[in-house]
Design an enzyme around this catalytic site. Structure first.
Site, PDB file in Angstrom:
ATOM      1  N   GLY A   1      43.098  34.759  38.184  1.00 39.68           N
ATOM      2  CA  GLY A   1      44.497  34.449  36.785  1.00 39.68           C
ATOM      3  C   GLY A   1      45.219  35.215  36.686  1.00 39.68           C
ATOM      4  O   GLY A   1      46.336  34.881  35.952  1.00 39.68           O
TER       5      GLY A   1
ATOM      6  N   ASP B   1      41.318  30.658  49.015  1.00 39.19           N
ATOM      7  CA  ASP B   1      42.309  31.353  47.787  1.00 39.19           C
ATOM      8  C   ASP B   1      42.281  32.616  47.762  1.00 39.19           C
ATOM      9  O   ASP B   1      41.666  33.629  47.978  1.00 39.19           O
ATOM     10  CB  ASP B   1      41.896  30.759  46.915  1.00 39.19           C
ATOM     11  N   GLY B   2      42.614  33.739  46.755  1.00 43.90           N
ATOM     12  CA  GLY B   2      43.244  35.083  46.273  1.00 43.90           C
ATOM     13  C   GLY B   2      41.907  35.200  45.059  1.00 43.90           C
ATOM     14  O   GLY B   2      41.508  34.103  44.914  1.00 43.90           O
ATOM     15  N   ALA B   3      41.775  36.456  44.802  1.00 40.85           N
ATOM     16  CA  ALA B   3      41.040  36.837  43.834  1.00 40.85           C
ATOM     17  C   ALA B   3      42.139  37.809  43.091  1.00 40.85           C
ATOM     18  O   ALA B   3      42.527  38.993  43.682  1.00 40.85           O
ATOM     19  CB  ALA B   3      39.494  37.325  43.948  1.00 40.85           C
TER      20      ALA B   3
ATOM     21  N   LYS C   1      41.112  45.173  45.914  1.00 36.47           N
ATOM     22  CA  LYS C   1      40.151  44.011  44.508  1.00 36.47           C
ATOM     23  C   LYS C   1      39.178  44.159  44.581  1.00 36.47           C
ATOM     24  O   LYS C   1      38.252  43.259  43.894  1.00 36.47           O
ATOM     25  CB  LYS C   1      40.800  42.652  45.345  1.00 36.47           C
TER      26      LYS C   1
ATOM     27  N   GLY D   1      49.100  32.175  44.855  1.00 39.54           N
ATOM     28  CA  GLY D   1      49.458  33.146  45.260  1.00 39.54           C
ATOM     29  C   GLY D   1      49.969  34.111  46.426  1.00 39.54           C
ATOM     30  O   GLY D   1      49.875  33.145  46.992  1.00 39.54           O
ATOM     31  N   SER D   2      50.654  34.989  45.935  1.00 40.77           N
ATOM     32  CA  SER D   2      50.717  35.623  47.778  1.00 40.77           C
ATOM     33  C   SER D   2      49.843  34.810  48.460  1.00 40.77           C
ATOM     34  O   SER D   2      50.589  34.827  50.064  1.00 40.77           O
ATOM     35  CB  SER D   2      51.455  37.014  47.348  1.00 40.77           C
TER      36      SER D   2
ATOM     37  N   GLU E   1      43.242  26.424  39.110  1.00 37.55           N
ATOM     38  CA  GLU E   1      42.078  26.928  40.547  1.00 37.55           C
ATOM     39  C   GLU E   1      40.814  26.466  40.474  1.00 37.55           C
ATOM     40  O   GLU E   1      39.694  26.514  41.282  1.00 37.55           O
ATOM     41  CB  GLU E   1      42.745  28.840  40.688  1.00 37.55           C
TER      42      GLU E   1
END
Length: 230
Positions: A100, A86-88, A126, A30-31, A108
């Site tokens: 997801g 990682d992102g969320a 978020k 992801g970004s 992931e």
């Protein structure tokens, strides 16, 4: 760069401070995670990080990492990852996550479960009190089971949408599965929902990441703050 992207970049820069030379690093998708991958590559070129190898959590992540010269390995070479960044899509006060949004939730989660320390980077938008408040739960299903698992999710109280790609056709994951976006609203018992989904034969994986995260780095208008696991 948008203000939101600037916040993501700040969080990513903070996250890579936790990396050390010689580590096996899980590369998120992801970004937001892409900002971290670029930061890792820059530190490697500057000689501040040495002997780093990465395990990518999606095909797009693999492509970005290769283009930046980050050496990649698989679980055959390294079964344990030192740190994953990682992102969320959503984070609750107990550091439980919904992930997801990009469709890479299966890989992931495999990466997260193989990691000693998972660091999640997000912007302030978020954060919520209960998972499901701001983001629907992605559920990866085998194509054959799309209709039956849709009905099952609806029986649990969710409003379900079959995810589509930019061409208006069914979205396919890296593993050639479908994604059902299940809107439960704020979840009073995410653990119960996760357990129910895990028992379904047609469900490959769901986007509830419960108890896997050690640290969340949040970028907001007032700067960077950290949320740590109790």
């Amino acid at each position: 760069m948008t203000s939101q992207d600037a916040l993501k970049k700040q969080a990513a820069e903070k996250a890579v401070e936790y990396l050390e030379s010689g580590m096996v690093v899980g590369l998120g998708s992801g970004s937001t995670a892409t900002f971290a991958i670029h930061a890792i590559a820059r530190l490697m070129k500057e000689g501040k990080l040495k002997d780093i190898v990465g395990i990518p959590s999606s095909t797009p992540t693999e492509e970005v990492a290769r283009s930046l010269g980050i050496p990649l390995v698989g679980f055959e070479e390294h079964a344990v990852i030192d740190v994953t960044i990682d992102g969320a899509d959503e984070v609750d006060p107990d550091l439980n996550l919904i992930k997801g949004g990009g469709g890479a939730l299966l890989r992931e989660k495999v990466v997260a479960q193989a990691t000693k320390k998972n660091i999640i980077i997000v912007d302030e938008s978020k954060i919520s009190d209960k998972l499901g408040t701001i983001f629907a739960l992605p559920v990866e299903v085998v194509p054959f089971a799309t209709a039956s698992e849709t009905r099952f999710l609806e029986s649990l109280g969710a409003k379900v949408t079959v995810r589509e790609n930019q061409l208006g056709k069914a979205f396919k994951t890296d593993n050639h599965n479908r994604i059902l976006d299940a809107d439960f609203g704020p979840m009073d018992d995410a653990v119960k929902i996760g357990m129910a989904l895990s028992q379904r034969a047609g469900v490959v994986e769901h986007g509830l990441f419960l108890g896997t995260t050690a640290l969340v780095i949040v970028a907001g208008a007032d700067g960077i703050r950290e949320m740590k696991a109790a």
